[in-house]
Write a protein that holds these residues in place. Structure first.
Motif, mmCIF file in Angstrom:
data_model
loop_
_atom_site.group_PDB
_atom_site.id
_atom_site.type_symbol
_atom_site.label_atom_id
_atom_site.label_comp_id
_atom_site.label_asym_id
_atom_site.label_seq_id
_atom_site.Cartn_x
_atom_site.Cartn_y
_atom_site.Cartn_z
ATOM 1 N N ALA A 39 0.845 -1.189 0.000
ATOM 2 C CA ALA A 39 0.000 0.000 0.000
ATOM 3 C C ALA A 39 0.884 1.245 0.000
ATOM 4 C CB ALA A 39 -0.926 -0.011 1.206
ATOM 5 N N LYS A 40 1.676 1.398 -1.049
ATOM 6 C CA LYS A 40 2.592 2.530 -1.138
ATOM 7 C C LYS A 40 2.311 3.312 -2.405
ATOM 8 C CE LYS A 40 6.321 0.203 1.305
ATOM 9 N NZ LYS A 40 7.703 -0.262 1.242
ATOM 10 N N GLN A 41 2.558 4.620 -2.311
ATOM 11 C CA GLN A 41 2.460 5.469 -3.495
ATOM 12 C C GLN A 41 3.848 5.578 -4.122
ATOM 13 O OE1 GLN A 41 0.840 9.198 -2.184
ATOM 14 N NE2 GLN A 41 -1.251 8.519 -2.594
ATOM 15 N N VAL A 42 3.889 5.440 -5.436
ATOM 16 C CA VAL A 42 5.157 5.481 -6.156
ATOM 17 C C VAL A 42 5.060 6.496 -7.283
ATOM 18 C CG1 VAL A 42 6.786 4.155 -7.558
ATOM 19 C CG2 VAL A 42 5.598 3.044 -5.649
ATOM 20 N N GLN A 43 6.062 7.336 -7.365
ATOM 21 C CA GLN A 43 6.190 8.273 -8.483
ATOM 22 C C GLN A 43 7.388 7.846 -9.313
ATOM 23 O OE1 GLN A 43 6.886 12.365 -7.412
ATOM 24 N NE2 GLN A 43 7.446 12.918 -9.502
ATOM 25 N N ILE A 44 7.151 7.493 -10.578
ATOM 26 C CA ILE A 44 8.260 7.176 -11.476
ATOM 27 C C ILE A 44 8.673 8.500 -12.102
ATOM 28 C CG2 ILE A 44 9.027 5.861 -13.476
ATOM 29 C CD1 ILE A 44 6.888 3.780 -12.734
ATOM 30 N N ASN A 45 9.744 9.065 -11.566
ATOM 31 C CA ASN A 45 10.196 10.389 -11.961
ATOM 32 C C ASN A 45 10.770 10.400 -13.372
ATOM 33 O OD1 ASN A 45 10.725 13.168 -11.337
ATOM 34 N ND2 ASN A 45 12.890 12.615 -11.128
ATOM 35 N N SER A 46 11.611 9.401 -13.690
ATOM 36 C CA SER A 46 12.212 9.360 -15.028
ATOM 37 C C SER A 46 12.640 7.947 -15.374
ATOM 38 C CB SER A 46 13.424 10.290 -15.102
ATOM 39 O OG SER A 46 14.469 9.809 -14.281
ATOM 40 N N VAL A 47 12.654 7.667 -16.661
ATOM 41 C CA VAL A 47 13.228 6.439 -17.206
ATOM 42 C C VAL A 47 14.140 6.886 -18.339
ATOM 43 C CG1 VAL A 47 12.807 4.217 -18.312
ATOM 44 C CG2 VAL A 47 11.174 5.089 -16.623
ATOM 45 N N VAL A 48 15.447 6.661 -18.158
ATOM 46 C CA VAL A 48 16.440 7.153 -19.104
ATOM 47 C C VAL A 48 17.183 5.971 -19.724
ATOM 48 C CG1 VAL A 48 18.497 8.607 -19.358
ATOM 49 C CG2 VAL A 48 16.713 9.253 -17.736
ATOM 50 N N ASP A 49 17.308 5.998 -21.037
ATOM 51 C CA ASP A 49 18.036 4.959 -21.764
ATOM 52 C C ASP A 49 19.486 5.403 -21.935
ATOM 53 O OD1 ASP A 49 18.931 2.952 -23.403
ATOM 54 O OD2 ASP A 49 17.476 3.292 -24.998
ATOM 55 N N ASN A 50 20.395 4.798 -21.174
ATOM 56 C CA ASN A 50 21.817 5.149 -21.237
ATOM 57 C C ASN A 50 22.657 4.061 -21.900
ATOM 58 O OD1 ASN A 50 21.671 7.701 -20.157
ATOM 59 N ND2 ASN A 50 21.871 6.977 -18.053
ATOM 60 N N PHE A 99 2.703 12.900 -8.549
ATOM 61 C CA PHE A 99 3.117 13.985 -7.656
ATOM 62 C C PHE A 99 3.902 13.380 -6.498
ATOM 63 C CE2 PHE A 99 -1.133 12.477 -6.778
ATOM 64 C CZ PHE A 99 -1.066 12.133 -5.452
ATOM 65 N N SER A 100 4.298 14.219 -5.559
ATOM 66 C CA SER A 100 5.072 13.764 -4.406
ATOM 67 C C SER A 100 4.394 12.559 -3.756
ATOM 68 C CB SER A 100 5.196 14.904 -3.398
ATOM 69 O OG SER A 100 5.943 14.496 -2.296
ATOM 70 N N SER A 101 5.199 11.579 -3.387
ATOM 71 C CA SER A 101 4.639 10.337 -2.866
ATOM 72 C C SER A 101 5.574 9.708 -1.850
ATOM 73 C CB SER A 101 4.401 9.373 -4.024
ATOM 74 O OG SER A 101 5.627 9.102 -4.659
ATOM 75 N N ASP A 102 5.237 8.500 -1.419
ATOM 76 C CA ASP A 102 6.087 7.762 -0.481
ATOM 77 C C ASP A 102 7.450 7.474 -1.107
ATOM 78 O OD1 ASP A 102 3.875 7.614 1.216
ATOM 79 O OD2 ASP A 102 3.302 5.626 0.511
ATOM 80 N N ILE A 103 7.428 7.078 -2.377
ATOM 81 C CA ILE A 103 8.641 6.630 -3.061
ATOM 82 C C ILE A 103 8.761 7.357 -4.399
ATOM 83 C CG2 ILE A 103 9.823 4.643 -4.081
ATOM 84 C CD1 ILE A 103 8.154 2.865 -2.167
ATOM 85 N N ILE A 104 9.940 7.905 -4.668
ATOM 86 C CA ILE A 104 10.221 8.540 -5.968
ATOM 87 C C ILE A 104 11.351 7.744 -6.614
ATOM 88 C CG2 ILE A 104 10.977 10.629 -7.157
ATOM 89 C CD1 ILE A 104 9.860 12.213 -4.739
ATOM 90 N N VAL A 105 11.126 7.328 -7.858
ATOM 91 C CA VAL A 105 12.073 6.431 -8.528
ATOM 92 C C VAL A 105 12.579 7.039 -9.833
ATOM 93 C CG1 VAL A 105 12.367 4.124 -9.536
ATOM 94 C CG2 VAL A 105 10.800 4.452 -7.637
ATOM 95 N N ASP A 106 13.890 6.915 -10.035
ATOM 96 C CA ASP A 106 14.516 7.206 -11.325
ATOM 97 C C ASP A 106 15.093 5.896 -11.829
ATOM 98 O OD1 ASP A 106 14.280 10.146 -11.663
ATOM 99 O OD2 ASP A 106 15.377 10.164 -9.766
ATOM 100 N N VAL A 107 14.826 5.594 -13.095
ATOM 101 C CA VAL A 107 15.271 4.336 -13.688
ATOM 102 C C VAL A 107 16.264 4.640 -14.806
ATOM 103 C CG1 VAL A 107 14.538 2.218 -14.844
ATOM 104 C CG2 VAL A 107 13.004 3.325 -13.190
ATOM 105 N N GLU A 108 17.390 3.934 -14.779
ATOM 106 C CA GLU A 108 18.401 4.062 -15.834
ATOM 107 C C GLU A 108 18.537 2.708 -16.521
ATOM 108 O OE1 GLU A 108 23.206 4.653 -16.400
ATOM 109 O OE2 GLU A 108 22.348 4.758 -14.399
ATOM 110 N N ILE A 109 18.337 2.671 -17.819
ATOM 111 C CA ILE A 109 18.538 1.447 -18.587
ATOM 112 C C ILE A 109 20.024 1.404 -18.948
ATOM 113 C CG2 ILE A 109 17.903 0.139 -20.651
ATOM 114 C CD1 ILE A 109 15.298 1.904 -20.672
#
Length: 183
Positions: A39-50, A99-109
């Motif tokens: 029961a967590k809120q997640v914000q996927i801030n970015s997904v970047v292909d590196n 928007f602002s949440s419990d968890i903010i995630v940045d993903v790098e490929i």
């Protein structure tokens, strides 16, 4: 006359020796996971292909290691991965918010690559890796999620990668979503 015939055939000689290229289209991500009650809120801030080479995801090589065919993606891997993570997080019981949440995630490929070579067992090999930067309040956690797969492919064409790459990326999405929600 022979000179003109040779000139006319020259383009066909070069085309016959040229490397081939196939385009792979990923199926939309379809989650089959059961809810784990996160029961967590997640914000996927970015997904970047590196990845170093963003256009090629797989190759078919001959016995000498020379590339005979390049496999490219029709899809934008960043968009596909973000969509897959949103679906998987929701399916596991989390809530994806913008928007602002419990968890903010940045993903790098970091990488996505596969190769088909030879006719021995497990001649189709692939690996993918993403780095998750997860922020919870003042805490920042970095997690590496990697997946390696092998399979036997009897026919050496770009079509051998269709289901294989889908499965490889689906496994990455499932593992990444669990890591995000457990943080």
């Amino acid at each position: 006359m022979k000179k003109y015939l040779f000139i006319a055939l020259l383009p066909f000689i070069f085309l016959g020796c040229a490397q081939q290229s196939s385009v792979l289209n990923l199926s939309p991500y379809n989650s089959t996971s059961n809810s784990l009650g996160f029961a967590k809120q997640v914000q996927i801030n970015s997904v970047v292909d590196n990845r170093q080479n963003k256009s090629v995801v797989a190759t078919i090589t001959n016995s000498k290691g020379d590339v005979s065919e390049y496999i490219t993606l029709q899809n934008d891997i960043s968009v596909w991965l973000k969509d897959g993570l949103e679906k998987e997080i929701s399916r596991l019981g989390g809530q994806v918010v913008s928007f602002s949440s419990d968890i903010i995630v940045d993903v790098e490929i970091v990488w996505l690559k596969a190769n088909l070579s030879g006719y021995s067992t497990d001649n189709l090999k692939g690996e993918a890796k993403v780095v998750l930067t997860i922020r919870r309040g003042d805490q920042t956690i970095t997690k590496n999620v990697a997946q390696t797969q092998t399979k036997f492919a009897p026919i050496h064409t770009g079509g051998a990668f269709n289901k294989f790459i889908d499965e490889l990326l689906s496994d990455i999405v499932k593992r990444a979503a669990v890591q995000i929600l457990k943080s």
